[in-house]
Design a protein around this motif. Structure first.
Motif, PDB file in Angstrom:
ATOM      1  N   LEU A 116      26.659  20.793 -36.945  1.00  0.00           N
ATOM      2  CA  LEU A 116      26.256  19.987 -35.789  1.00  0.00           C
ATOM      3  C   LEU A 116      25.090  20.631 -35.051  1.00  0.00           C
ATOM      4  O   LEU A 116      24.183  19.941 -34.577  1.00  0.00           O
ATOM      5  N   LEU A 117      25.115  21.963 -34.955  1.00  0.00           N
ATOM      6  CA  LEU A 117      24.015  22.662 -34.289  1.00  0.00           C
ATOM      7  C   LEU A 117      22.694  22.410 -35.012  1.00  0.00           C
ATOM      8  O   LEU A 117      21.678  22.072 -34.377  1.00  0.00           O
ATOM      9  N   VAL A 118      22.706  22.568 -36.316  1.00  0.00           N
ATOM     10  CA  VAL A 118      21.481  22.347 -37.096  1.00  0.00           C
ATOM     11  C   VAL A 118      21.026  20.899 -36.962  1.00  0.00           C
ATOM     12  O   VAL A 118      19.831  20.611 -36.810  1.00  0.00           O
ATOM     13  N   SER A 119      21.968  19.976 -37.009  1.00  0.00           N
ATOM     14  CA  SER A 119      21.617  18.564 -36.877  1.00  0.00           C
ATOM     15  C   SER A 119      21.000  18.272 -35.518  1.00  0.00           C
ATOM     16  O   SER A 119      19.997  17.554 -35.413  1.00  0.00           O
ATOM     17  N   ASN A 120      21.578  18.847 -34.454  1.00  0.00           N
ATOM     18  CA  ASN A 120      21.045  18.620 -33.110  1.00  0.00           C
ATOM     19  C   ASN A 120      19.652  19.200 -32.949  1.00  0.00           C
ATOM     20  O   ASN A 120      18.766  18.583 -32.353  1.00  0.00           O
ATOM     21  N   LEU A 121      19.443  20.402 -33.492  1.00  0.00           N
ATOM     22  CA  LEU A 121      18.130  21.043 -33.362  1.00  0.00           C
ATOM     23  C   LEU A 121      17.076  20.358 -34.221  1.00  0.00           C
ATOM     24  O   LEU A 121      15.870  20.519 -33.979  1.00  0.00           O
TER      25      LEU A 121
ATOM     26  N   ALA B 154      22.769  13.319 -26.883  1.00  0.00           N
ATOM     27  CA  ALA B 154      23.813  13.754 -25.949  1.00  0.00           C
ATOM     28  C   ALA B 154      25.169  13.827 -26.647  1.00  0.00           C
ATOM     29  O   ALA B 154      25.904  14.813 -26.500  1.00  0.00           O
ATOM     30  N   TRP B 155      25.494  12.771 -27.416  1.00  0.00           N
ATOM     31  CA  TRP B 155      26.773  12.789 -28.114  1.00  0.00           C
ATOM     32  C   TRP B 155      26.821  13.895 -29.162  1.00  0.00           C
ATOM     33  O   TRP B 155      27.876  14.473 -29.431  1.00  0.00           O
ATOM     34  N   GLY B 156      25.680  14.185 -29.767  1.00  0.00           N
ATOM     35  CA  GLY B 156      25.642  15.289 -30.729  1.00  0.00           C
ATOM     36  C   GLY B 156      26.004  16.618 -30.090  1.00  0.00           C
ATOM     37  O   GLY B 156      26.773  17.402 -30.652  1.00  0.00           O
ATOM     38  N   TRP B 157      25.479  16.869 -28.897  1.00  0.00           N
ATOM     39  CA  TRP B 157      25.799  18.117 -28.210  1.00  0.00           C
ATOM     40  C   TRP B 157      27.231  18.127 -27.691  1.00  0.00           C
ATOM     41  O   TRP B 157      27.899  19.164 -27.708  1.00  0.00           O
ATOM     42  N   VAL B 158      27.715  16.970 -27.243  1.00  0.00           N
ATOM     43  CA  VAL B 158      29.118  16.901 -26.790  1.00  0.00           C
ATOM     44  C   VAL B 158      30.058  17.212 -27.959  1.00  0.00           C
ATOM     45  O   VAL B 158      31.022  17.974 -27.819  1.00  0.00           O
ATOM     46  N   THR B 159      29.759  16.627 -29.114  1.00  0.00           N
ATOM     47  CA  THR B 159      30.616  16.877 -30.290  1.00  0.00           C
ATOM     48  C   THR B 159      30.572  18.348 -30.686  1.00  0.00           C
ATOM     49  O   THR B 159      31.616  18.954 -30.996  1.00  0.00           O
ATOM     50  N   TYR B 160      29.387  18.923 -30.681  1.00  0.00           N
ATOM     51  CA  TYR B 160      29.262  20.355 -30.976  1.00  0.00           C
ATOM     52  C   TYR B 160      30.095  21.174 -30.000  1.00  0.00           C
ATOM     53  O   TYR B 160      30.822  22.102 -30.402  1.00  0.00           O
ATOM     54  N   GLY B 161      30.019  20.859 -28.716  1.00  0.00           N
ATOM     55  CA  GLY B 161      30.776  21.608 -27.712  1.00  0.00           C
ATOM     56  C   GLY B 161      32.278  21.485 -27.907  1.00  0.00           C
ATOM     57  O   GLY B 161      33.010  22.470 -27.775  1.00  0.00           O
TER      58      GLY B 161
ATOM     59  N   THR C 190      25.610  23.093 -23.031  1.00  0.00           N
ATOM     60  CA  THR C 190      26.803  22.939 -23.873  1.00  0.00           C
ATOM     61  C   THR C 190      27.571  24.248 -23.979  1.00  0.00           C
ATOM     62  O   THR C 190      28.806  24.267 -23.873  1.00  0.00           O
ATOM     63  N   ALA C 191      26.855  25.342 -24.183  1.00  0.00           N
ATOM     64  CA  ALA C 191      27.506  26.656 -24.276  1.00  0.00           C
ATOM     65  C   ALA C 191      28.218  26.992 -22.973  1.00  0.00           C
ATOM     66  O   ALA C 191      29.331  27.545 -22.974  1.00  0.00           O
ATOM     67  N   GLY C 192      27.588  26.644 -21.841  1.00  0.00           N
ATOM     68  CA  GLY C 192      28.242  26.868 -20.559  1.00  0.00           C
ATOM     69  C   GLY C 192      29.531  26.077 -20.435  1.00  0.00           C
ATOM     70  O   GLY C 192      30.533  26.570 -19.894  1.00  0.00           O
TER      71      GLY C 192
END
Length: 463
Positions: free
Chosen positions: A105-110, A127-134, A174-176
């Motif tokens: 997911l990280l690679v996909s988001n970046l 946004a949904w990509g980062w939410v899913t990663y989180g 997201t990391a936060g």
């Protein structure tokens, strides 16, 4: 634990093992669907390693191409640490699978293309990509807190990626969120930090093995080809391989916390680097100027590596590979004990060995135990006060002590001290046996020790 009710699990976690709480609840659901014994216990780990291997194939394909992903996915389940924890009923394989897919997911988001501010659909997708990663990363961290070290490794990847500033900001937010979600568990688990007091500093062999692995990873990274997107394969794989273990080892002077299974996800990085290197070898061998001798040499080297894994793989599937074999310990106690003998666990946490085969201890009297682990909502049970333990020991003629190995630190609390003092003062040691990490010792009042031959005769006469 997974056969206890949810309220019982909850009450137990207030005292111990809160870091494994989510895994216990998940496994309770598994046993609720199918109480398949050891198969049900281990099946989630097997499936998790399979899911991780599929994720690594996708990662390799995204970062280096098909012939990077396929070898990487094949290398991963062959690595000895992965083979081991694919067999065990623990959370580490599940954490590894979650981290693999979080990395996807990280690679996909970046890699998402930046669009104009008016492209609402694309922004919503990001946004949904980062939410899913989180969510996936937080789940991994809740299964085992040290998965948060992978979050730091991902941070290094983000900093090294060829991505715009908004992407870095999105990852930081997201990391936060992941850290905020983990914080309550992390704070409460500090009240149970005595659980990891058994961990010692890494020995020379562990440090050397990590240094060799890290150097090999760096060498493999140098052999990789060009990146296919904003994230280079080494930029993801090397931090995964090196950073978590380095951080845990560096904490050793303050508080030793390094255990190999805590950083099992580092194998993801090694598998990706190995896949990229094998792809590079394939390209070299397929070139027109590659001679027959070079092809034969590479084939022999590959066969030799696979052959070297055979004895390791075989050994990992034998009972002797288990540091604590609770079944073997239970059988040894059953073999050495006689009905009516007293039983002591020194220290009390070793009573957890009874939970695998409780019937093996049913004929013995647990002299220190006031309330069972289930009745007291604990893992080790609740013991009597010291004076009561002393009185109960003195009512026995023979006592079976299940102890730590020689050289292990002795617990200084009053209950453990009175066990040792009473046995030393009023009993003599008759026999002792070592089974994995347990030392099983028979104590008897002076003059009541039985030799193995006399014990066998007595049992034959009773039959």
């Amino acid at each position: 634990m997974s056969h206890r009710s949810v309220p019982q699990i909850w009450h137990t976690l207030r005292h111990i093992d809160v870091v494994h709480g989510l895994y216990y609840l998940m496994m309770r659901g598994v046993f609720g669907l199918w109480d398949g014994g050891l198969v049900a216990l281990r099946l989630p780990s097997v499936l998790a390693v399979a899911a991780a291997a599929v994720g690594i194939v996708r990662l390799g394909q995204r970062l280096g191409g098909t012939w990077t992903g396929l070898p990487a996915g094949l290398v991963f389940p062959l690595l000895p640490p992965v083979q081991r924890y694919a067999q065990e009923g623990r959370s580490y394989a599940l954490v590894c699978a979650l981290i693999t897919w979080a990395s996807c997911l990280l690679v996909s988001n970046l890699s998402r293309p930046e669009g104009p501010d008016g492209a609402r659909g694309r922004m919503r997708g990001r946004a949904w990509g980062w939410v899913t990663y989180g969510v996936v990363m937080l789940t991994a961290c809740l299964l085992h807190e040290f998965a948060v070290l992978i979050l730091l490794a991902h941070g290094v990847t983000v900093l090294g990626a060829r991505s715009a500033r908004p992407m870095r900001r999105a990852w930081s937010i997201t990391a936060g969120g992941v850290l905020a979600g983990l914080l309550p568990l992390a704070v409460f688990s500090t009240t149970q930090s005595a659980q990891v007091d058994w961990i010692g500093p890494p020995d020379a062999g562990e440090v050397l093995a990590f240094v060799v692995t890290a150097l090999l990873g760096i060498a493999l990274a140098r052999s990789t080809g060009r990146s296919r997107g904003p994230v280079a394969l080494p930029a993801l794989a090397l931090p995964l391989l090196v950073l978590p273990t380095t951080l845990l080892m560096l904490t050793s002077p303050l508080h030793p916390l390094y255990v190999d299974r805590y950083v099992l996800a580092s194998a993801i990085g090694f598998a990706l680097l190995a896949g990229a290197a094998l792809d590079r070898v394939r390209l070299l061998l397929s070139a027109g100027d590659a001679g027959t001798m070079k092809r034969v040499t590479c084939a022999v080297a590959l066969v030799a590596v696979l052959a070297a894994l055979v004895p390791v793989s075989t050994a990992l599937r034998k009972p002797g590979s288990r540091r604590n074999d609770a079944v073997a310990i239970a059988r040894a106690v059953q073999d050495i004990a006689e009905p009516g003998d007293g039983l002591l666990f020194m220290p009390s946490r070793r009573r957890v060995w009874t939970l695998a085969r409780p019937d093996s201890f049913a004929a013995l009297s647990d002299l220190a135990l006031e309330r069972t682990p289930v009745a007291s909502n604990t893992l080790f049970g609740r013991e009597w006060p010291p004076e009561r333990i002393r009185e109960r020991i003195l009512t026995s003629t023979r006592v079976i002590a299940v102890r730590d190995l020689e050289g292990q630190p002795l617990e200084a609390n009053a209950r453990e001290a009175v066990k040792r003092a009473t046995l030393d003062a009023y009993f003599e040691e008759c026999a002792s046996r070592t089974v994995t990490q347990a030392r099983i010792t028979v104590y008897a009042r002076p003059g009541h020790c039985r030799t193995p031959s006399s014990t066998s005769t007595d049992r034959t006469q009773r039959r």
